[in-house]
Design a protein around this motif. Sequence first.
Motif, PDB file in Angstrom:
ATOM      1  N   ALA A 305       1.612  -6.876   7.916  1.00  0.00           N
ATOM      2  CA  ALA A 305       0.806  -6.688   9.119  1.00  0.00           C
ATOM      3  C   ALA A 305       0.324  -8.023   9.680  1.00  0.00           C
ATOM      4  N   SER A 306      -0.074  -8.934   8.812  1.00  0.00           N
ATOM      5  CA  SER A 306      -0.579 -10.227   9.260  1.00  0.00           C
ATOM      6  C   SER A 306       0.510 -11.095   9.865  1.00  0.00           C
ATOM      7  N   ASP A 307       1.763 -10.853   9.452  1.00  0.00           N
ATOM      8  CA  ASP A 307       2.892 -11.624   9.974  1.00  0.00           C
ATOM      9  C   ASP A 307       3.527 -10.962  11.197  1.00  0.00           C
ATOM     10  N   GLY A 308       3.043  -9.776  11.557  1.00  0.00           N
ATOM     11  CA  GLY A 308       3.586  -9.081  12.708  1.00  0.00           C
ATOM     12  C   GLY A 308       4.688  -8.106  12.385  1.00  0.00           C
ATOM     13  N   SER A 309       5.031  -7.943  11.101  1.00  0.00           N
ATOM     14  CA  SER A 309       6.040  -6.967  10.695  1.00  0.00           C
ATOM     15  C   SER A 309       5.404  -5.595  10.534  1.00  0.00           C
ATOM     16  N   ASP A 310       6.231  -4.583  10.375  1.00  0.00           N
ATOM     17  CA  ASP A 310       5.746  -3.216  10.244  1.00  0.00           C
ATOM     18  C   ASP A 310       5.372  -2.927   8.791  1.00  0.00           C
ATOM     19  N   PRO A 311       4.087  -2.679   8.492  1.00  0.00           N
ATOM     20  CA  PRO A 311       3.692  -2.379   7.108  1.00  0.00           C
ATOM     21  C   PRO A 311       4.355  -1.137   6.547  1.00  0.00           C
ATOM     22  N   ALA A 312       4.813  -0.233   7.421  1.00  0.00           N
ATOM     23  CA  ALA A 312       5.471   0.990   6.959  1.00  0.00           C
ATOM     24  C   ALA A 312       6.806   0.703   6.293  1.00  0.00           C
ATOM     25  N   ILE A 313       7.293  -0.539   6.369  1.00  0.00           N
ATOM     26  CA  ILE A 313       8.493  -0.913   5.633  1.00  0.00           C
ATOM     27  C   ILE A 313       8.316  -0.607   4.144  1.00  0.00           C
ATOM     28  N   VAL A 314       7.112  -0.856   3.626  1.00  0.00           N
ATOM     29  CA  VAL A 314       6.856  -0.592   2.205  1.00  0.00           C
ATOM     30  C   VAL A 314       6.999   0.899   1.920  1.00  0.00           C
ATOM     31  N   VAL A 315       6.429   1.725   2.783  1.00  0.00           N
ATOM     32  CA  VAL A 315       6.518   3.176   2.597  1.00  0.00           C
ATOM     33  C   VAL A 315       7.972   3.631   2.696  1.00  0.00           C
ATOM     34  N   ARG A 316       8.679   3.127   3.699  1.00  0.00           N
ATOM     35  CA  ARG A 316      10.087   3.503   3.853  1.00  0.00           C
ATOM     36  C   ARG A 316      10.882   3.141   2.601  1.00  0.00           C
ATOM     37  N   GLN A 317      10.707   1.930   2.094  1.00  0.00           N
ATOM     38  CA  GLN A 317      11.480   1.516   0.929  1.00  0.00           C
ATOM     39  C   GLN A 317      11.079   2.301  -0.312  1.00  0.00           C
ATOM     40  N   LYS A 318       9.820   2.694  -0.420  1.00  0.00           N
ATOM     41  CA  LYS A 318       9.398   3.546  -1.536  1.00  0.00           C
ATOM     42  C   LYS A 318      10.129   4.888  -1.501  1.00  0.00           C
TER      43      LYS A 318
END
Length: 326
Positions: A305-318
Motif C-alpha cells: 500500500a505504501s508503494d502504491g501497489s494493491d495490498p490485495a495481491i497478498v490475499v490473491r496469492q494466499k
Amino acid sequence: MDDGPRDMRGREFELLVETALFSILDIESVEREPRLRADVRPDLVAHLRNGRTAIIEVKLVTPATSVRLDQAADTLRHYREAYVGVFGMSDPAPQLVLVVSGVLAPERISDLLELGVDIVIDGPALRQAAPELPWPDPVAGKRRGTTDAVVFRNAQLIEKLRQVAPGRADWPAHQRTVQDILAAVLSPPLALPLSEHPNRSRVNRRDIIFPNYADHGVWKFLRDHYQAHYVVVDTKNYVGSIKKNDILQTANYLNAHGAGLFGIITCRNSGDRSADVTRREQWIVHRKLIIVLNDDDLKQMVSFASDGSDPAIVVRQKVEDFRLGF
C-alpha cells in the motif's frame, strides 16, 4: 485479474533488470538463460568484477506469501546445484540473487536471507539504481494517492502492531490494530469495516466485517467466485499457532444466505497441521474458503500500500496457494 505491474511482460522486465544490475552488482558479463541441464535454465548468470558468480532469478510478479518465498528460494538453490554440477564448486560459492518488481517488507527480505538467498533486490532498489529506465508503474504510489502522510500513517500502524503483545491480555488491542491496518489498506475498494457485528440471533459475533461492493479487481473476483459478499475477519492474538477449533469457529460465521463463504483469520504466527486440514475440509465439503494472514502478511500488505501497489495481491496469492495446493 493481473497482479503484475501494468502490461509489462516478463522478458521486457528482465531486460531492464539486466541493465540495472550492471551497476548494482558491478557485473563484468552476463549470460541469459544458460542451459545448465535439459530442464534447468536460470534467468541470468552474471560474472562479477570481483571474480564471483551470481545466479539471478527475476520475477515480474512479486512473491508475497511464505509459500512463494519458499518456492523462489528453492528454485535458486536448485539452479546453484545444477551450476556446480556443470562447473564444479567454486570458493566462494555462486551467490543467489532474487529480483522482484514490487516492494518487499523487511520481514520478507529477512525470510529470504534465512532461506539461503544472498541478495534480494526489489522494485524501489531498482528504481533508485536506474531511475532513467522505464520501470513498471514508477509513479504508481502518486497515482493511488500514496502521500508521505499515508506512508507515515502506515508505518505507525505497523509499529503499533509490533507493540501489541501476543496473549489474552492484549486481545482487544490486537483486534483494534488489525482492524485499523486492514481498513487503511483495503478501504476502498472494500467499504469501511463493521466491528463486533452480531447475527440476528446474537449467537455469533464476528470480530470484523468488510462489506464488499467492489466493481473490479481481486475483491470482485472473490465475490463472484467465492461468495465474498462480506469479508469476515476473525482475529486471534495467540502466543502459539491457531488450531482446528479456530477454523471451525470462523467457518460457523460463514453461510451462503448471510455474510457469504469467504473468511480471513489473522494471527501472530500461523496455523498448525490440524488447522490446515480443517481449512481443506471446509472448502471440500462446504465450499467455505478461509485464508490465514499472520503479522508478516499484514506488514507485506502495508508495504504494498505504501508503494502504491494493491495490498490485495497478498490475499490473491494466499487463495492461489491454497487452491493449487490440492
